[in-house]
Design a protein around this motif. Structure first.
Motif, PDB file in Angstrom:
ATOM      1  N   LYS B 183      26.900 -26.006   1.921  1.00 10.14           N
ATOM      2  CA  LYS B 183      27.410 -25.444   0.675  1.00 10.14           C
ATOM      3  C   LYS B 183      28.246 -26.489  -0.064  1.00 10.14           C
ATOM      4  O   LYS B 183      28.125 -26.653  -1.279  1.00 10.14           O
ATOM      5  CB  LYS B 183      28.263 -24.224   1.024  1.00 10.14           C
ATOM      6  N   LEU B 185      28.004 -29.748   0.153  1.00 12.14           N
ATOM      7  CA  LEU B 185      27.114 -30.772  -0.409  1.00 12.14           C
ATOM      8  C   LEU B 185      26.357 -30.240  -1.618  1.00 12.14           C
ATOM      9  O   LEU B 185      26.133 -30.951  -2.585  1.00 12.14           O
ATOM     10  CB  LEU B 185      26.116 -31.238   0.649  1.00 12.14           C
ATOM     11  N   LYS B 186      25.978 -28.957  -1.549  1.00 10.62           N
ATOM     12  CA  LYS B 186      25.246 -28.367  -2.663  1.00 10.62           C
ATOM     13  C   LYS B 186      26.134 -28.326  -3.908  1.00 10.62           C
ATOM     14  O   LYS B 186      25.697 -28.644  -5.011  1.00 10.62           O
ATOM     15  CB  LYS B 186      24.787 -26.954  -2.290  1.00 10.62           C
ATOM     16  N   ALA B 187      27.411 -27.974  -3.701  1.00 11.04           N
ATOM     17  CA  ALA B 187      28.336 -27.941  -4.835  1.00 11.04           C
ATOM     18  C   ALA B 187      28.510 -29.333  -5.428  1.00 11.04           C
ATOM     19  O   ALA B 187      28.757 -29.486  -6.622  1.00 11.04           O
ATOM     20  CB  ALA B 187      29.680 -27.383  -4.394  1.00 11.04           C
ATOM     21  N   GLY B 189      26.196 -31.252  -5.853  1.00 16.49           N
ATOM     22  CA  GLY B 189      24.955 -31.520  -6.587  1.00 16.49           C
ATOM     23  C   GLY B 189      23.878 -32.165  -5.732  1.00 16.49           C
ATOM     24  O   GLY B 189      22.934 -32.736  -6.252  1.00 16.49           O
ATOM     25  N   ALA B 190      24.014 -32.084  -4.393  1.00 17.87           N
ATOM     26  CA  ALA B 190      23.056 -32.757  -3.510  1.00 17.87           C
ATOM     27  C   ALA B 190      21.710 -32.041  -3.507  1.00 17.87           C
ATOM     28  O   ALA B 190      21.638 -30.820  -3.604  1.00 17.87           O
ATOM     29  CB  ALA B 190      23.606 -32.813  -2.086  1.00 17.87           C
TER      30      ALA B 190
END
Lengths: 261, 279
Positions: B183, B185-187, B189-190
């Motif tokens: 989560k 990393l997703k935030a 922008g990954a």
């Protein structure tokens, strides 16, 4: 402040979760507030007021069922790294050294390694972790780990920094030190910050404005400006100011927590 | 993910970091205490061998059913001087190592890649559960039929067994990683590929390391059982052949050589594993 200064704009944001075999649950309803450039806005609410939901929406991890969120005038649709994120858990990758953890956001954006390391070195030196660049997270104390997590958030210069109970897992001494350090860094760098916390005292110490949210569904109950000068915002000294006490009591009563009970 | 077999083995695998400290403590124990343990161990083995030899010579038990320590020794010396023992050990070792490397590396990669495709993982899930519960050695006769009597079929048996173990373990490892890392990393922008590279692969390494450790044993089982089924060389073949002739001394000789090979291979894998581990 003018509208041009608005970095984050949340407008009538609502989120209703549909479940297959249960009535839909509305976590938050019609939440609206703005964060101006260089401003710290605290969100205070009882548990179950949908803070995490609001957080995920601002970060672009969750699409709201109502309203919209804009960062620098652009609507947020997915996670694009516009927002820096720091939680109660430091979420440092245990197999990466301090410096490699700090540069991860830059790596995601394919910043050249040399350039990323230069940014990280500067942060590590200015914020008191010099000498620990090549240590692993397991070798650091809880306070140091949270400092590294904060640097990771600063390193890629996000438009907005979201802090979700960032100090609540720390012991009270470490918490006070970290609060004042983070506050100083935020001011120095003119960061725009949303701070979610249970701790009313922490909110008053750190924020320019406080948004009080009700529980189930979360709605904005009131917004209070904090009129305390930066030089008086020492985590201990601030508690002796009459402004602090007055605001503290107002917010407590708005949260509906009856201390006498 | 049902991983009763694998998960059941995990604690002893992860626990072996602590015994390392315990053994450091025993090193600092007084020398005479250590000497005493060694003495008692030698006494136990020596006494057992002596009793065995006496029981054969006194004809309490039959040599063609149990073998005989001095007979085993003669077989070992004969095997070593003629070179057949080393040749057969080398054959079985080669089969085990090649099968181990092919199966473990390909299996780990396959398990990790399943994370990239949740659809593929969902489709394959029943198969993985079935294979996890299956005693994988039961596949050996099929593989020998497909790959022939040569060394290739033993490598294939070892490779297929270790592939299954490595795939299931590494996939289980990807599922154990804290979702909040992803989560975060997703935030940032990954992309999914970046999450795979930065979190899934390094985060699964301890699981992959433990799969490798388990697999060296499975690879040897695969190679030896493959030789039992059909072969003309290797320790498994020699043990099986000697067994059909009731030459129990040669059977024991082969078993001793296998034990030595197992200790060698296991400590080689352990050595590599210790060098690869992050703190």
């Amino acid at each position: 402040m003018s509208d041009a200064d608005i970095v984050l704009n949340a407008e009538r944001v609502g989120m209703t979760f549909e479940a297959a075999n249960a009535p839909p649950v509305t976590a938050i309803a019609d939440i609206g507030f703005q964060v101006h450039r260089g401003e710290v806005v605290a969100i205070v609410g009882p548990s179950g007021c949908g803070k995490t939901t609001l957080f995920n929406i601002i970060a672009g991890l969750l699409e709201p069922t109502g309203g919209r969120v804009e960062v620098n005038g652009e609507p947020v649709h997915s996670a694009t790294g516009h927002v820096g994120y720091m939680l109660q858990k430091d979420l440092l990758l245990p197999w990466r050294t301090v410096i490699d953890n700090v540069i991860i956001g830059l790596q995601v954006r394919n910043t050249p390694r040399k350039q990323a390391e230069a940014i990280a070195h500067e942060l590590i030196e200015s914020y008191g972790l010099k000498g620990f660049e090549h240590s692993y997270p397991s070798e650091l104390s809880g306070g140091m780990r949270q400092r590294v997590a904060f640097m990771r958030t600063l390193a890629f210069s996000p438009d907005v920094i979201l802090l979700d109970e960032p100090f609540s897992a720390l012991d009270s001494q470490t918490r006070l030190v970290l609060q004042s350090d983070v506050l100083r860094i935020i001011r120095e760098r003119q960061c725009s910050v949303v701070l979610v916390t249970h701790d009313v005292g922490e909110a008053i110490t750190m924020a320019d404005r406080i948004v009080v949210i009700t529980s189930r569904p979360g709605r904005v109950k009131s917004i209070h400006p904090v009129n305390i000068a930066p030089e008086q915002r020492h985590p201990l000294k601030i508690r002796k100011l009459p402004e602090f006490t007055a605001l503290y009591e107002t917010i407590w009563s708005e949260l509906g927590i009856d201390l006498a009970a | 993910m049902a991983n009763a077999e694998i998960v059941g083995r995990m604690p002893e695998q992860t626990a072996d970091r602590k015994p390392a400290k315990a053994s450091q403590r025993s090193i600092s124990a007084p020398w005479f205490a250590q000497g005493k343990i060694l003495f008692l161990q030698l006494l136990l083995i020596g006494g057992f061998l002596l009793l065995w030899e006496v029981a054969i010579r006194a004809e309490w038990i039959k040599v063609y059913l149990y073998g005989q320590p001095t007979g085993i020794w003669r077989e070992l010396v004969k095997g070593l001087t003629s070179g057949t023992l080393l040749r057969d050990t080398w054959v079985t070792g080669k089969e085990s190592i090649l099968g181990f490397l092919i199966g473990s590396i390909a299996g780990s990669a396959a398990g990790l890649l399943l994370w990239l495709s949740p659809t593929a993982a969902a489709v394959l899930r029943p198969l993985l559960i079935a294979l996890n519960g299956l005693p994988k050695i039961a596949l050996a006769p099929l593989i020998v039929v497909w790959f022939g009597v040569g060394i290739e079929s033993k490598i294939a048996v070892a490779a297929i067994i270790t592939f299954i173990v490595a795939m299931i373990t590494s996939y289980a490892g990807t599922q154990e990683i804290d979702g909040d890392y992803l989560k975060m990393l997703k935030a940032l922008g990954a992309s999914r590929l970046q999450m795979f590279r930065m979190v899934i692969v390094p985060g699964s390494l301890p699981w992959i390391a433990s799969a490798f450790r388990l697999n060296i044993g499975f690879a040897m089982i695969g190679a030896v059982v493959g030789e039992y089924i059909s072969a003309d060389q290797g320790l498994g073949y020699q043990i099986y052949y000697a067994g059909t002739l009731y030459n129990l001394n040669a059977v024991w000789g082969g078993i001793l050589a296998l034990m030595l090979l197992a200790v060698l291979l296991d400590s080689a894998v352990g050595w590599v594993e210790r060098r690869m581990k992050w703190r």
